[in-house]
Design an enzyme around this catalytic site. Structure first.
Site, PDB file in Angstrom:
ATOM      1  N   ARG A 103       0.900  -1.154   0.000  1.00 23.13           N
ATOM      2  CA  ARG A 103       0.000   0.000   0.000  1.00 23.13           C
ATOM      3  C   ARG A 103       0.938   1.202   0.000  1.00 23.13           C
ATOM      4  NH1 ARG A 103      -3.281  -0.405   4.777  1.00 23.13           N
ATOM      5  NH2 ARG A 103      -4.817  -1.641   3.695  1.00 23.13           N
ATOM      6  N   PRO A 104       1.082   1.869  -1.146  1.00 23.87           N
ATOM      7  CA  PRO A 104       2.218   2.771  -1.392  1.00 23.87           C
ATOM      8  C   PRO A 104       2.208   4.124  -0.686  1.00 23.87           C
ATOM      9  CG  PRO A 104       0.740   2.820  -3.257  1.00 23.87           C
ATOM     10  CD  PRO A 104       0.191   1.785  -2.300  1.00 23.87           C
ATOM     11  N   CYS A 105       2.341   4.104   0.633  1.00 24.58           N
ATOM     12  CA  CYS A 105       2.427   5.360   1.378  1.00 24.58           C
ATOM     13  C   CYS A 105       3.722   6.103   1.055  1.00 24.58           C
ATOM     14  CB  CYS A 105       2.281   5.109   2.871  1.00 24.58           C
ATOM     15  SG  CYS A 105       3.410   3.894   3.544  1.00 24.58           S
ATOM     16  N   HIS A 106       4.710   5.404   0.488  1.00 25.98           N
ATOM     17  CA  HIS A 106       5.963   6.070   0.111  1.00 25.98           C
ATOM     18  C   HIS A 106       5.751   7.068  -1.030  1.00 25.98           C
ATOM     19  CE1 HIS A 106       5.734   2.471  -2.495  1.00 25.98           C
ATOM     20  NE2 HIS A 106       6.334   3.225  -3.404  1.00 25.98           N
TER      21      HIS A 106
END
Length: 168
Positions: free
Chosen positions: A133-136
């Site tokens: 889940r691409p919080c980056h």
């Protein structure tokens, strides 16, 4: 039954935690993906069972992502956050590979008032599924790398992997 595995990655050791699922590819729904020293990350509990074989389908996708071959994941996962966190996390899932969004943009996407941007940032920081889940992909309004629970150096590595060009 909770199962886990540890694998090496360009970010260091990843801890994968999951639950058996009849509908998930490989039979495991991912519940957490953490790195050492992660703020709020999970740690192995005595009652969990180590089973790297259970995560083969997930590991294959992660390795393909780190090799630059895959740009999205087809992984079943569970989420146990608040409604507000769930809304913020769904917005993360909509950010395409190689693209960034600001905390303010995520706030607007979930229909929260602008003054809730810090709360949105906190929800993003509570994401239990780093990388998947691409919080980056969420950055500050001016383009600065801020607020990654896995560490800013890892956030930068992920964005470099995705060939994201950040403002200088």
């Amino acid at each position: 039954m909770t199962v886990y595995a540890k694998i090496d990655s360009p970010l260091g050791e990843l801890l994968l935690v999951g639950e058996r699922s009849a509908t998930a590819p490989g039979g495991i729904a991912l519940t957490a993906l953490s790195v050492p020293g992660q703020r709020g990350g999970v740690t192995v509990r005595p009652e969990w069972t180590e089973d790297a074989c259970a995560f083969v389908a997930i590991i294959v996708q992660l390795r393909a992502y780190f090799a630059g071959v895959e740009t999205r994941f087809d992984i079943e996962f569970t989420s146990s956050g608040t409604d507000f966190q769930q809304r913020a996390w769904r917005a993360l899932e909509e950010i395409p590979y190689g693209v960034t969004a600001t905390y303010g943009e995520i706030t607007a996407r979930i229909g929260a008032p602008r003054e809730r941007t810090r709360a949105v940032a906190a929800a993003i920081g509570a994401n239990p599924l780093l990388v998947v889940r691409p919080c980056h992909r969420v950055i500050a309004a001016g383009g600065a790398l801020t607020g990654y629970s896995g560490g800013l150096e890892r956030k930068q590595r992920l964005l470099e992997l995705e060939q994201v060009l950040l403002p200088v």
